[in-house]
Design a protein around this motif. Structure first.
Motif, PDB file in Angstrom:
ATOM      1  N   THR A 102     -11.007  -3.763  12.081  1.00  0.00           N
ATOM      2  CA  THR A 102     -12.110  -3.465  11.164  1.00  0.00           C
ATOM      3  C   THR A 102     -13.233  -4.491  11.296  1.00  0.00           C
ATOM      4  OG1 THR A 102     -10.538  -2.487   9.602  1.00  0.00           O
ATOM      5  CG2 THR A 102     -12.706  -3.076   8.743  1.00  0.00           C
TER       6      THR A 102
ATOM      7  N   ALA B 122     -12.659  -5.288   1.008  1.00  0.00           N
ATOM      8  CA  ALA B 122     -13.330  -4.164   1.663  1.00  0.00           C
ATOM      9  C   ALA B 122     -13.626  -3.047   0.665  1.00  0.00           C
ATOM     10  CB  ALA B 122     -12.473  -3.643   2.808  1.00  0.00           C
ATOM     11  N   SER B 123     -12.687  -2.815  -0.261  1.00  0.00           N
ATOM     12  CA  SER B 123     -12.861  -1.763  -1.251  1.00  0.00           C
ATOM     13  C   SER B 123     -14.004  -2.077  -2.213  1.00  0.00           C
ATOM     14  CB  SER B 123     -11.557  -1.569  -2.026  1.00  0.00           C
ATOM     15  OG  SER B 123     -11.686  -0.533  -2.971  1.00  0.00           O
ATOM     16  N   GLU B 124     -14.062  -3.329  -2.648  1.00  0.00           N
ATOM     17  CA  GLU B 124     -15.103  -3.730  -3.603  1.00  0.00           C
ATOM     18  C   GLU B 124     -16.469  -3.869  -2.940  1.00  0.00           C
ATOM     19  OE1 GLU B 124     -13.560  -7.319  -5.215  1.00  0.00           O
ATOM     20  OE2 GLU B 124     -11.964  -6.328  -6.353  1.00  0.00           O
TER      21      GLU B 124
ATOM     22  N   PRO C 252      -9.885   0.507   3.539  1.00  0.00           N
ATOM     23  CA  PRO C 252      -9.110   0.172   2.338  1.00  0.00           C
ATOM     24  C   PRO C 252      -8.110   1.243   1.911  1.00  0.00           C
ATOM     25  CG  PRO C 252     -11.429  -0.363   2.027  1.00  0.00           C
ATOM     26  CD  PRO C 252     -11.335   0.407   3.304  1.00  0.00           C
TER      27      PRO C 252
ATOM     28  N   TRP D 153     -17.683  -1.933  -0.297  1.00  0.00           N
ATOM     29  CA  TRP D 153     -17.764  -0.800   0.616  1.00  0.00           C
ATOM     30  C   TRP D 153     -19.177  -0.563   1.144  1.00  0.00           C
ATOM     31  CZ3 TRP D 153     -20.904   3.313  -0.762  1.00  0.00           C
ATOM     32  CH2 TRP D 153     -21.292   3.380  -2.106  1.00  0.00           C
TER      33      TRP D 153
ATOM     34  N   TRP E 285     -15.175   0.674   7.965  1.00  0.00           N
ATOM     35  CA  TRP E 285     -15.249  -0.185   6.782  1.00  0.00           C
ATOM     36  C   TRP E 285     -15.076   0.623   5.500  1.00  0.00           C
ATOM     37  CZ3 TRP E 285     -14.697  -5.149   6.192  1.00  0.00           C
ATOM     38  CH2 TRP E 285     -15.076  -5.767   4.993  1.00  0.00           C
TER      39      TRP E 285
ATOM     40  N   PHE F 176       0.816  -1.210   0.000  1.00  0.00           N
ATOM     41  CA  PHE F 176       0.000   0.000   0.000  1.00  0.00           C
ATOM     42  C   PHE F 176       0.857   1.270   0.000  1.00  0.00           C
ATOM     43  CE2 PHE F 176      -1.820  -3.325   2.805  1.00  0.00           C
ATOM     44  CZ  PHE F 176      -2.741  -3.839   1.900  1.00  0.00           C
TER      45      PHE F 176
ATOM     46  N   TRP G  76      -7.718  -8.653   1.639  1.00  0.00           N
ATOM     47  CA  TRP G  76      -8.635  -7.956   2.531  1.00  0.00           C
ATOM     48  C   TRP G  76      -8.875  -6.524   2.071  1.00  0.00           C
ATOM     49  CZ3 TRP G  76     -11.945  -9.848   5.753  1.00  0.00           C
ATOM     50  CH2 TRP G  76     -11.718 -11.097   6.351  1.00  0.00           C
ATOM     51  N   GLN G  77      -7.828  -5.881   1.594  1.00  0.00           N
ATOM     52  CA  GLN G  77      -7.985  -4.514   1.122  1.00  0.00           C
ATOM     53  C   GLN G  77      -8.896  -4.456  -0.104  1.00  0.00           C
ATOM     54  OE1 GLN G  77      -6.689  -2.836  -1.758  1.00  0.00           O
ATOM     55  NE2 GLN G  77      -6.884  -0.717  -1.079  1.00  0.00           N
ATOM     56  N   ARG G  78      -8.714  -5.395  -1.023  1.00  0.00           N
ATOM     57  CA  ARG G  78      -9.567  -5.450  -2.221  1.00  0.00           C
ATOM     58  C   ARG G  78     -11.008  -5.786  -1.845  1.00  0.00           C
ATOM     59  NH1 ARG G  78      -5.170  -8.355  -4.271  1.00  0.00           N
ATOM     60  NH2 ARG G  78      -6.338 -10.301  -4.007  1.00  0.00           N
TER      61      ARG G  78
END
Length: 290
Positions: free
Chosen positions: A138, A48-50, A178, A52, A174, A21, A44-46
Motif C-alpha cells: 500500500t 489508513a481508514s481515518e 483498510p 482515506w 489506499w 480483522f 496501520w489499518q486505523r
C-alpha cells in the motif's frame, strides 16, 4: 512444508488471540515473520481508514507536480539521471522480489488448502509476512509516483497510461486497504510478481544495457494478464456475493476495482496490441521481405 515453533513468539500469540480483522491465523506459516515484519497492523489499518482522503490529496499533488515540471522543462535541457534511475528501479525491483517471495507461500497455502473460493471470499489463513507486505504494498504506491518525476525531468514522452495508472492505483489501494479483504492477496502477489521483473528491466534500460525485445514483450504480456486476472477474480467475487454466497467483499471495493481493472484492460490491452501483436506482425513481414 517448513514449520516453525511459534509458541514462544509473543507477537504471534497475541496476533492469533486477537483474530486480526476477523481472520484465523495460520498455525505454521511457511516463513516465520522476521522482526521487522512484526508491525502494529491494527495501527496501520486505523490510520489508513481515518485518513482515506490522503490518496486523493497525493494524487492531485502528483498530477499538478508532473505537469508543472513538464512545463518548466520545456525550454531547458533534460537531466540525464541515468545512475539515479538505475538505482531507483533496481531498489523497487528488489523489494518487489522480496514481497513476492514473502507473500506467495501464504497465498498458495490458502489457495491449495481452502480452494479458489476461500482465496477470494473467506477470511482464513492470515500470516505475519503477508500482513507486513500488504502494508508495504500500500505504501509503495506513494513511492512509485516518483517514476513519473524521472520521466518529466529527463524530458521523455509522458503518455496517459503512465500517470493515470499510478494515480488511480494509489487511490484504489489506499481507499480499500483498510477493509483487509481476502482477495487482496491476489492483487498483491500479482503486482509484486510483475514488478519483480519490470523494474530490474527498467534499471538495465536506464544505463543503456541492450535487452532482447522479447523480454519487453514478456513483461507487457504479464502486465496485461495481471489486469485480466485481477478483473476476473473481482467480478467472480461479485457474482458469488450477488448470488447469495457468503463473500467477504465490500460493495465499494468491488466497484472500485471493477472500474480500475476495467480501464486497465483497455489501456494495457492497447499497449499489448501495439507493442507485442502489431510489432510482431511487422517483424514477420520484414523477415519475409528480406
Amino acid at each position: 512444508m517448513m514449520t516453525h515453533n511459534t509458541s514462544s513468539d509473543s507477537y504471534y500469540m497475541e496476533l492469533a488471540e486477537q483474530k486480526p480483522f476477523g481472520y484465523s491465523v495460520t498455525e505454521n506459516p511457511y516463513f516465520k515473520g522476521f522482526e521487522f515484519e512484526k508491525v502494529d497492523l491494527f495501527w496501520w489499518q486505523r490510520f489508513a481508514s481515518e485518513n482515506w482522503k490522503l490518496g486523493f490529496y497525493a494524487g492531485a499533488l502528483y498530477i499538478a507536480a508532473i505537469f508543472c515540471i513538464q512545463n518548466y522543462m520545456k525550454n531547458r535541457p533534460a537531466f540525464e539521471l541515468k545512475r539515479s534511475l538505475f538505482w531507483w528501479n533496481l531498489t523497487i525491483g528488489i523489494l518487489s522480489m522480496v514481497g513476492f517471495v514473502r507473500t506467495l507461500p501464504g497465498f498458495l497455502t490458502v489457495l491449495t488448502k481452502g480452494g479458489f473460493y476461500n482465496s477470494i471470499c473467506v477470511k482464513d489463513g492470515f500470516d505475519i509476512p503477508t500482513g507486513y507486505w500488504c502494508v508495504a504494498f500500500t505504501i509503495s504506491k506513494y513511492v512509485e509516483l516518483g517514476d513519473t518525476i524521472f520521466i518529466v525531468l529527463r524530458k521523455r514522452p509522458l503518455i496517459f497510461l503512465q500517470w493515470y495508472h499510478h494515480v488511480i492505483t494509489l487511490i484504489a489501494v489506499w481507499l480499500t486497504g483498510p477493509l483487509v479483504e481476502p482477495i487482496s492477496r491476489w492483487y498483491v502477489v500479482l503486482n509484486c510478481m510483475v514488478h519483480a521483473l519490470m523494474y530490474p528491466y527498467f534499471s538495465l534500460r536506464a544505463v543503456n544495457v541492450k535487452v532482447p525485445v522479447y523480454v519487453a514483450n514478456i513483461i507487457t504480456t504479464l502486465q496485461f494478464s495481471q489486469m485480466l486476472i485481477g478483473f476476473s477474480v473481482n467480478m467472480t467475487s461479485w457474482y458469488l456475493r450477488h448470488n447469495g454466497y457468503d463473500c467477504a467483499r465490500d460493495p465499494l471495493s468491488i466497484n472500485v476495482f471493477a472500474f480500475v481493472y476495467g480501464s486497465f484492460i483497455l489501456l494495457f490491452g492497447k499497449l499489448f496490441y501495439d507493442s507485442v501483436i502489431k510489432s510482431g506482425r511487422k517483424l514477420k513481414e520484414k523477415k519475409k521481405q528480406g
